[in-house]
Scaffold this motif. Sequence first.
Motif, PDB file in Angstrom:
ATOM      1  N   SER A  12       0.846  -1.182   0.000  1.00 49.12           N
ATOM      2  CA  SER A  12       0.000   0.000   0.000  1.00 49.12           C
ATOM      3  C   SER A  12       0.878   1.228   0.000  1.00 49.12           C
ATOM      4  CB  SER A  12      -0.945   0.008   1.202  1.00 49.12           C
ATOM      5  OG  SER A  12      -0.219   0.053   2.411  1.00 49.12           O
TER       6      SER A  12
ATOM      7  N   SER B 154       0.642   5.898  -0.311  1.00 44.14           N
ATOM      8  CA  SER B 154      -0.123   7.128  -0.503  1.00 44.14           C
ATOM      9  C   SER B 154       0.845   8.233  -0.865  1.00 44.14           C
ATOM     10  CB  SER B 154      -0.909   7.487   0.760  1.00 44.14           C
ATOM     11  OG  SER B 154      -0.030   7.734   1.840  1.00 44.14           O
TER      12      SER B 154
ATOM     13  N   ARG C 193      -3.017   3.636 -12.964  1.00 43.13           N
ATOM     14  CA  ARG C 193      -4.424   3.829 -13.300  1.00 43.13           C
ATOM     15  C   ARG C 193      -4.876   2.796 -14.338  1.00 43.13           C
ATOM     16  NH1 ARG C 193      -4.156   8.855 -14.033  1.00 43.13           N
ATOM     17  NH2 ARG C 193      -3.646   8.804 -16.238  1.00 43.13           N
TER      18      ARG C 193
ATOM     19  N   ALA D 185      -7.197  -1.321  -4.974  1.00 38.43           N
ATOM     20  CA  ALA D 185      -7.856  -0.074  -4.591  1.00 38.43           C
ATOM     21  C   ALA D 185      -7.029   1.095  -5.088  1.00 38.43           C
ATOM     22  CB  ALA D 185      -8.020   0.012  -3.074  1.00 38.43           C
TER      23      ALA D 185
ATOM     24  N   ASP E 200      -7.548   5.268  -4.686  1.00 34.91           N
ATOM     25  CA  ASP E 200      -8.366   6.363  -4.156  1.00 34.91           C
ATOM     26  C   ASP E 200      -7.711   7.697  -4.479  1.00 34.91           C
ATOM     27  OD1 ASP E 200     -10.073   4.500  -2.856  1.00 34.91           O
ATOM     28  OD2 ASP E 200      -8.703   4.427  -1.155  1.00 34.91           O
ATOM     29  N   TYR E 201      -8.540   8.672  -4.828  1.00 38.45           N
ATOM     30  CA  TYR E 201      -8.075  10.026  -5.076  1.00 38.45           C
ATOM     31  C   TYR E 201      -8.749  10.953  -4.075  1.00 38.45           C
ATOM     32  CZ  TYR E 201      -6.722   8.090  -9.591  1.00 38.45           C
ATOM     33  OH  TYR E 201      -6.170   7.315 -10.581  1.00 38.45           O
ATOM     34  N   ALA E 202      -8.027  11.961  -3.611  1.00 46.56           N
ATOM     35  CA  ALA E 202      -8.593  12.919  -2.658  1.00 46.56           C
ATOM     36  C   ALA E 202      -7.954  14.280  -2.878  1.00 46.56           C
ATOM     37  CB  ALA E 202      -8.356  12.452  -1.224  1.00 46.56           C
TER      38      ALA E 202
ATOM     39  N   PHE F  62      -3.331  10.550  -3.702  1.00 38.51           N
ATOM     40  CA  PHE F  62      -3.890   9.243  -4.022  1.00 38.51           C
ATOM     41  C   PHE F  62      -3.415   8.218  -3.015  1.00 38.51           C
ATOM     42  CE2 PHE F  62       0.230   8.960  -6.006  1.00 38.51           C
ATOM     43  CZ  PHE F  62       0.582   7.624  -5.946  1.00 38.51           C
ATOM     44  N   GLU F  63      -4.195   7.163  -2.890  1.00 40.68           N
ATOM     45  CA  GLU F  63      -3.825   5.992  -2.099  1.00 40.68           C
ATOM     46  C   GLU F  63      -4.015   4.779  -2.976  1.00 40.68           C
ATOM     47  OE1 GLU F  63      -5.733   5.675   1.685  1.00 40.68           O
ATOM     48  OE2 GLU F  63      -5.330   7.767   2.196  1.00 40.68           O
TER      49      GLU F  63
END
Length: 135
Positions: A63, A65, A78, A107, A109-111, A120-121
């Motif tokens: 994982s 980020s 992506r 997974a 994730d964008y924030a 992103f994570e």
Amino acid sequence: MGVQRGRDLLLKVEDGAGFSTVAGLRARRLSFNAQTVDVTDSESAGRWRELLEGAGVRRAALSGSGLFRDQASDETLRAAFFSGAILTYQVVIPDFGTVTAPFQVTALDYAGNHDGEVTFEIALESAGAVSFAGL
């Protein structure tokens, strides 16, 4: 082995010409897990649990980020997620070695906040044999 800088723990992805570092990661984590197979029965000594050696499923999880810094590695991750592709990744552990294995992005994730950068994570799960090469 002395204390190491966290930034030296690198996540790399195979790009056809070798391994390129996934840019922009601020945090990375590599976890190994193994399921156990319980073979305890009524004749187990002292009713203590017994495990079957060498059985069960082993897995590795990656994982990370961070923020976007490199268009090529961003696109690779992506595209791997949306296609469900299994790519070969490598984790470089400083002064220890490298872990190489096929992984699938599970997974992405964008924030972003109104006053900050887009982050992103990413989470990856092993999809085959994991190898270790010491330094």
